[in-house]
Design a protein around this motif. Sequence first.
Motif, PDB file in Angstrom:
ATOM      1  N   GLN A  16      43.503  82.670 -23.900  1.00 34.87           N
ATOM      2  CA  GLN A  16      42.700  82.774 -22.683  1.00 34.87           C
ATOM      3  C   GLN A  16      41.358  83.409 -23.016  1.00 34.87           C
ATOM      4  O   GLN A  16      41.277  84.349 -23.797  1.00 34.87           O
ATOM      5  CB  GLN A  16      43.427  83.632 -21.658  1.00 34.87           C
ATOM      6  N   LYS A  17      40.308  82.886 -22.425  1.00 36.51           N
ATOM      7  CA  LYS A  17      38.971  83.419 -22.690  1.00 36.51           C
ATOM      8  C   LYS A  17      38.661  84.595 -21.778  1.00 36.51           C
ATOM      9  O   LYS A  17      39.146  84.688 -20.663  1.00 36.51           O
ATOM     10  CB  LYS A  17      37.925  82.318 -22.506  1.00 36.51           C
ATOM     11  N   ASN A  18      37.840  85.484 -22.291  1.00 34.90           N
ATOM     12  CA  ASN A  18      37.407  86.680 -21.574  1.00 34.90           C
ATOM     13  C   ASN A  18      36.151  86.335 -20.777  1.00 34.90           C
ATOM     14  O   ASN A  18      35.030  86.507 -21.254  1.00 34.90           O
ATOM     15  CB  ASN A  18      37.134  87.800 -22.588  1.00 34.90           C
ATOM     16  N   THR A  19      36.342  85.808 -19.580  1.00 35.75           N
ATOM     17  CA  THR A  19      35.203  85.428 -18.753  1.00 35.75           C
ATOM     18  C   THR A  19      35.381  85.973 -17.341  1.00 35.75           C
ATOM     19  O   THR A  19      36.489  86.141 -16.858  1.00 35.75           O
ATOM     20  CB  THR A  19      35.048  83.890 -18.679  1.00 35.75           C
ATOM     21  N   SER A  20      34.271  86.253 -16.722  1.00 35.14           N
ATOM     22  CA  SER A  20      34.262  86.780 -15.364  1.00 35.14           C
ATOM     23  C   SER A  20      33.121  86.117 -14.613  1.00 35.14           C
ATOM     24  O   SER A  20      32.136  85.688 -15.209  1.00 35.14           O
ATOM     25  CB  SER A  20      34.054  88.294 -15.419  1.00 35.14           C
ATOM     26  N   SER A  21      33.244  86.063 -13.301  1.00 41.85           N
ATOM     27  CA  SER A  21      32.157  85.476 -12.506  1.00 41.85           C
ATOM     28  C   SER A  21      30.944  86.399 -12.457  1.00 41.85           C
ATOM     29  O   SER A  21      29.823  85.947 -12.257  1.00 41.85           O
ATOM     30  CB  SER A  21      32.647  85.150 -11.096  1.00 41.85           C
ATOM     31  N   ALA A  22      31.174  87.688 -12.642  1.00 40.12           N
ATOM     32  CA  ALA A  22      30.058  88.649 -12.663  1.00 40.12           C
ATOM     33  C   ALA A  22      29.472  88.710 -14.077  1.00 40.12           C
ATOM     34  O   ALA A  22      30.212  88.656 -15.053  1.00 40.12           O
ATOM     35  CB  ALA A  22      30.547  90.029 -12.258  1.00 40.12           C
ATOM     36  N   PRO A  23      28.166  88.801 -14.194  1.00 38.49           N
ATOM     37  CA  PRO A  23      27.555  88.920 -15.519  1.00 38.49           C
ATOM     38  C   PRO A  23      28.058  90.167 -16.248  1.00 38.49           C
ATOM     39  O   PRO A  23      28.367  91.173 -15.618  1.00 38.49           O
ATOM     40  CB  PRO A  23      26.060  89.039 -15.229  1.00 38.49           C
ATOM     41  N   ALA A  24      28.114  90.087 -17.557  1.00 41.00           N
ATOM     42  CA  ALA A  24      28.580  91.216 -18.367  1.00 41.00           C
ATOM     43  C   ALA A  24      27.749  92.460 -18.081  1.00 41.00           C
ATOM     44  O   ALA A  24      26.522  92.408 -18.058  1.00 41.00           O
ATOM     45  CB  ALA A  24      28.496  90.862 -19.845  1.00 41.00           C
ATOM     46  N   SER A  51      33.042  94.101 -22.557  1.00 37.58           N
ATOM     47  CA  SER A  51      32.852  93.788 -21.138  1.00 37.58           C
ATOM     48  C   SER A  51      33.885  92.731 -20.748  1.00 37.58           C
ATOM     49  O   SER A  51      34.675  92.293 -21.579  1.00 37.58           O
ATOM     50  CB  SER A  51      31.431  93.275 -20.870  1.00 37.58           C
ATOM     51  N   ASN A  52      33.833  92.308 -19.499  1.00 33.98           N
ATOM     52  CA  ASN A  52      34.762  91.276 -19.025  1.00 33.98           C
ATOM     53  C   ASN A  52      34.203  89.869 -19.170  1.00 33.98           C
ATOM     54  O   ASN A  52      34.783  88.920 -18.643  1.00 33.98           O
ATOM     55  CB  ASN A  52      35.137  91.542 -17.565  1.00 33.98           C
ATOM     56  N   SER A  53      33.080  89.723 -19.845  1.00 33.83           N
ATOM     57  CA  SER A  53      32.473  88.405 -20.063  1.00 33.83           C
ATOM     58  C   SER A  53      31.965  88.288 -21.491  1.00 33.83           C
ATOM     59  O   SER A  53      30.996  88.941 -21.856  1.00 33.83           O
ATOM     60  CB  SER A  53      31.304  88.173 -19.102  1.00 33.83           C
ATOM     61  N   THR A  54      32.632  87.459 -22.256  1.00 36.65           N
ATOM     62  CA  THR A  54      32.240  87.224 -23.640  1.00 36.65           C
ATOM     63  C   THR A  54      31.476  85.922 -23.728  1.00 36.65           C
ATOM     64  O   THR A  54      31.857  84.925 -23.120  1.00 36.65           O
ATOM     65  CB  THR A  54      33.490  87.170 -24.544  1.00 36.65           C
ATOM     66  N   ASN A  55      30.403  85.944 -24.495  1.00 34.94           N
ATOM     67  CA  ASN A  55      29.642  84.732 -24.781  1.00 34.94           C
ATOM     68  C   ASN A  55      30.255  84.122 -26.042  1.00 34.94           C
ATOM     69  O   ASN A  55      30.100  84.659 -27.126  1.00 34.94           O
ATOM     70  CB  ASN A  55      28.164  85.081 -24.992  1.00 34.94           C
ATOM     71  N   TYR A  56      30.950  83.013 -25.893  1.00 33.72           N
ATOM     72  CA  TYR A  56      31.688  82.430 -27.002  1.00 33.72           C
ATOM     73  C   TYR A  56      30.837  81.454 -27.802  1.00 33.72           C
ATOM     74  O   TYR A  56      30.306  80.502 -27.246  1.00 33.72           O
ATOM     75  CB  TYR A  56      32.944  81.715 -26.499  1.00 33.72           C
ATOM     76  N   LEU A  68      41.394  85.215 -33.732  1.00 30.84           N
ATOM     77  CA  LEU A  68      40.739  86.412 -34.258  1.00 30.84           C
ATOM     78  C   LEU A  68      39.786  87.008 -33.227  1.00 30.84           C
ATOM     79  O   LEU A  68      39.735  88.219 -33.036  1.00 30.84           O
ATOM     80  CB  LEU A  68      40.001  86.092 -35.552  1.00 30.84           C
ATOM     81  N   MET A  69      39.027  86.132 -32.570  1.00 29.40           N
ATOM     82  CA  MET A  69      38.093  86.613 -31.538  1.00 29.40           C
ATOM     83  C   MET A  69      38.842  87.222 -30.363  1.00 29.40           C
ATOM     84  O   MET A  69      38.418  88.241 -29.825  1.00 29.40           O
ATOM     85  CB  MET A  69      37.181  85.487 -31.069  1.00 29.40           C
ATOM     86  N   GLU A  70      39.943  86.599 -29.969  1.00 30.73           N
ATOM     87  CA  GLU A  70      40.723  87.134 -28.856  1.00 30.73           C
ATOM     88  C   GLU A  70      41.198  88.558 -29.176  1.00 30.73           C
ATOM     89  O   GLU A  70      41.087  89.462 -28.346  1.00 30.73           O
ATOM     90  CB  GLU A  70      41.922  86.235 -28.567  1.00 30.73           C
ATOM     91  N   LYS A  71      41.694  88.767 -30.376  1.00 25.23           N
ATOM     92  CA  LYS A  71      42.154  90.094 -30.776  1.00 25.23           C
ATOM     93  C   LYS A  71      40.989  91.078 -30.835  1.00 25.23           C
ATOM     94  O   LYS A  71      41.096  92.205 -30.372  1.00 25.23           O
ATOM     95  CB  LYS A  71      42.866  90.043 -32.123  1.00 25.23           C
ATOM     96  N   PHE A  82      32.391  98.255 -20.558  1.00 23.86           N
ATOM     97  CA  PHE A  82      31.256  98.659 -19.722  1.00 23.86           C
ATOM     98  C   PHE A  82      31.475  98.294 -18.256  1.00 23.86           C
ATOM     99  O   PHE A  82      30.977  98.990 -17.371  1.00 23.86           O
ATOM    100  CB  PHE A  82      29.957  98.031 -20.237  1.00 23.86           C
ATOM    101  N   ASP A  83      32.219  97.215 -18.002  1.00 28.20           N
ATOM    102  CA  ASP A  83      32.457  96.807 -16.625  1.00 28.20           C
ATOM    103  C   ASP A  83      33.383  97.764 -15.883  1.00 28.20           C
ATOM    104  O   ASP A  83      33.422  97.760 -14.657  1.00 28.20           O
ATOM    105  CB  ASP A  83      33.020  95.384 -16.581  1.00 28.20           C
ATOM    106  N   GLU A  84      34.135  98.572 -16.600  1.00 23.29           N
ATOM    107  CA  GLU A  84      35.048  99.521 -15.963  1.00 23.29           C
ATOM    108  C   GLU A  84      34.489 100.947 -15.901  1.00 23.29           C
ATOM    109  O   GLU A  84      35.026 101.787 -15.174  1.00 23.29           O
ATOM    110  CB  GLU A  84      36.390  99.537 -16.703  1.00 23.29           C
ATOM    111  N   LEU A  85      33.435 101.245 -16.639  1.00 21.27           N
ATOM    112  CA  LEU A  85      32.895 102.608 -16.665  1.00 21.27           C
ATOM    113  C   LEU A  85      32.590 103.180 -15.280  1.00 21.27           C
ATOM    114  O   LEU A  85      32.867 104.354 -15.037  1.00 21.27           O
ATOM    115  CB  LEU A  85      31.638 102.677 -17.540  1.00 21.27           C
TER     116      LEU A  85
END
Length: 142
Positions: A16-24, A51-56, A68-71, A82-85
Amino acid sequence: MVLLTVFLLMQLARPQKNTSSAPAGKAFVDTFKVGKRVNAILAASCYDCHSNSTNYPWYSEIQPMAWLMEKHVKDGKEKLNFDELPSYGRRKLNSKFTQITNQVEQGKMPLNSYLWMHAGSRLSMEDKELLVNYFNSLADNE
């Protein structure tokens, strides 16, 4: 033929990819009044893993790189997201700001393994100084 078959079968397993509708970093930027220069540095060097949005990049579509990237992203977000700070209490925030400052000052972030494929993410001395001063000011003001 066996190796080729194994390689092709590996391509069927997609993490699963780390993506969110909100910008990183959006919540972080809004909450902590991050300046454009600091945010540009964070976007180039930090948000992909923290963050919750990775640029793949293109190679993340090929196994085993996707695994590897997922890990890498999962581990990075466990350490700092940063999105949770903005949801952290004062004590935890100060601890995170100190950790960020220490990692930047010691040249531990971004990771060398990340820099191999993202040379533009390397922090200059000026970038490091700007980040350290910014996070120290947050810790001092809060």
